[in-house]
Design an enzyme around this catalytic site. Structure first.
Site, short mmCIF file in Angstrom:
data_model
loop_
_atom_site.label_atom_id
_atom_site.label_comp_id
_atom_site.label_asym_id
_atom_site.label_seq_id
_atom_site.Cartn_x
_atom_site.Cartn_y
_atom_site.Cartn_z
CG LEU A 1 -2.01 -1.03 1.32
CD1 LEU A 1 -2.76 -0.90 2.65
CD2 LEU A 1 -2.98 -0.90 0.16
CG ASP A 2 1.13 3.87 -3.36
OD1 ASP A 2 2.00 2.99 -3.49
OD2 ASP A 2 0.50 4.36 -4.32
N PRO A 3 2.25 5.01 0.79
CG PRO A 3 4.37 5.99 1.01
CD PRO A 3 3.49 5.30 0.02
CE LYS A 4 0.38 12.11 -0.30
NZ LYS A 4 0.01 13.12 -1.34
CB VAL A 5 -3.04 3.65 0.46
CG1 VAL A 5 -4.22 2.70 0.45
CG2 VAL A 5 -2.90 4.33 -0.90
#
Length: 289
Positions: A52-56
């Site tokens: 998962l990307d950092p913001k997700v």
């Protein structure tokens, strides 16, 4: 040596072969969060269920200790997300029908910043629901094949709608067989570990599940203890050692093998007939004992 049944394991055994249904916070990468869980639980290894990307945010089941050997199981199931599609213009009147057209198999090329090679590939969108439209934002629920890029899906939806668009907030709500009904925060895990260190194990047993939970969406094969001991030494599962095979299992499927007390033994491919007198029934992919 075979493990005790899941319900009879000590806390140390649970942590060395367990899974945490983690609620990833925004900010750190999935890799960073997994490292924190590893260090908090004081285990030698941990593995997450898909980047998962950092913001997700959202559902990031994390395997502990020897359970990391089964990380491939998360490639077998579906994933579910709730995403905000940020439109670059007013939503057109036909937005419902246009969104519905994307509930199918789609060609996707991974983004430039992805961790995999940028080859064109096919991913299936099983369900795509338009939950709400407000101003230039559309709220989507997406259930899809593992490896689907939601950012690319949102970009392509924007093109099809004629407005342009990009992905806004994204939250993963399910990774088969886990969902967001019982997510655990990093704070929950830290508190549960602290209570366990003081002698109260009850919270930790709620927060950390036996690793077998991560296999519940796979067809299962029940084998004898004698066959499990052979598997521990690298042998495949032979027909005489098989007690039962799920009725919906088909040759070529990834299956999970258990002893009759529910303890996981291995992952493997179903290659033979369990009713035969001899021959290999399951070829090994990962030994879990």
């Amino acid at each position: 040596m075979l493990r005790d049944p899941p319900e009879h394991r000590s806390v140390d055994d649970l942590l060395s072969f367990g899974v945490v249904n983690l609620d990833k916070p925004p900010g750190p990468s999935a890799h960073q969060v997994t490292g924190w869980v590893r260090d908090m639980a004081d285990v030698d290894r941990a593995a997450h269920s898909g980047t998962l990307d950092p913001k997700v945010t959202g559902c990031l089941p994390t395997l502990l200790g020897d359970a990391t050997r089964m990380a491939q199981v998360f490639l077998e199931g579906a994933k579910e997300y709730v995403s905000v599609l940020e439109l670059h213009g007013p939503a057109p009147a036909d937005i419902d029908s246009t969104v519905a057209e994307f509930e199918s198999k789609l060609y996707q090329k991974p983004p430039r910043k992805s961790a995999v090679s940028r080859r064109l590939r096919v991913r299936e969108i099983y369900d795509l629901d338009l939950l709400e439209v407000k101003d230039r934002q559309a709220l989507l629920r997406i259930r899809c094949e593992s490896g689907t890029y939601i950012r690319k899906l949102c970009h392509d939806l924007g093109l099809a709608l004629g407005t342009g668009g990009h992905m806004g907030h994204l939250r993963r709500t399910a990774t088969d067989p886990f969902d967001d009904a019982d997510l655990v925060t990093l704070h929950d895990l830290a508190d549960a570990l602290a209570f366990a260190a003081e002698g109260d194990e009850s919270w930790l047993r709620d927060v950390v599940s036996s690793a077998e939970r991560a296999l519940s969406h796979l067809p299962s094969v029940t084998i004898a203890n004698s066959a499990a001991r052979e598997v521990a030494n690298g042998a495949p599962v032979y027909a005489p050692g098989v007690f039962d095979v799920d009725a919906d299992a088909a040759r070529g499927d990834l299956v999970a093998c258990f002893t009759d007390d529910g303890s996981a033994v291995c992952l493997g491919e179903l290659v033979g007939d369990a009713d035969a007198d001899s021959g290999t029934v399951v070829s090994l992919e990962a030994v879990l004992v």
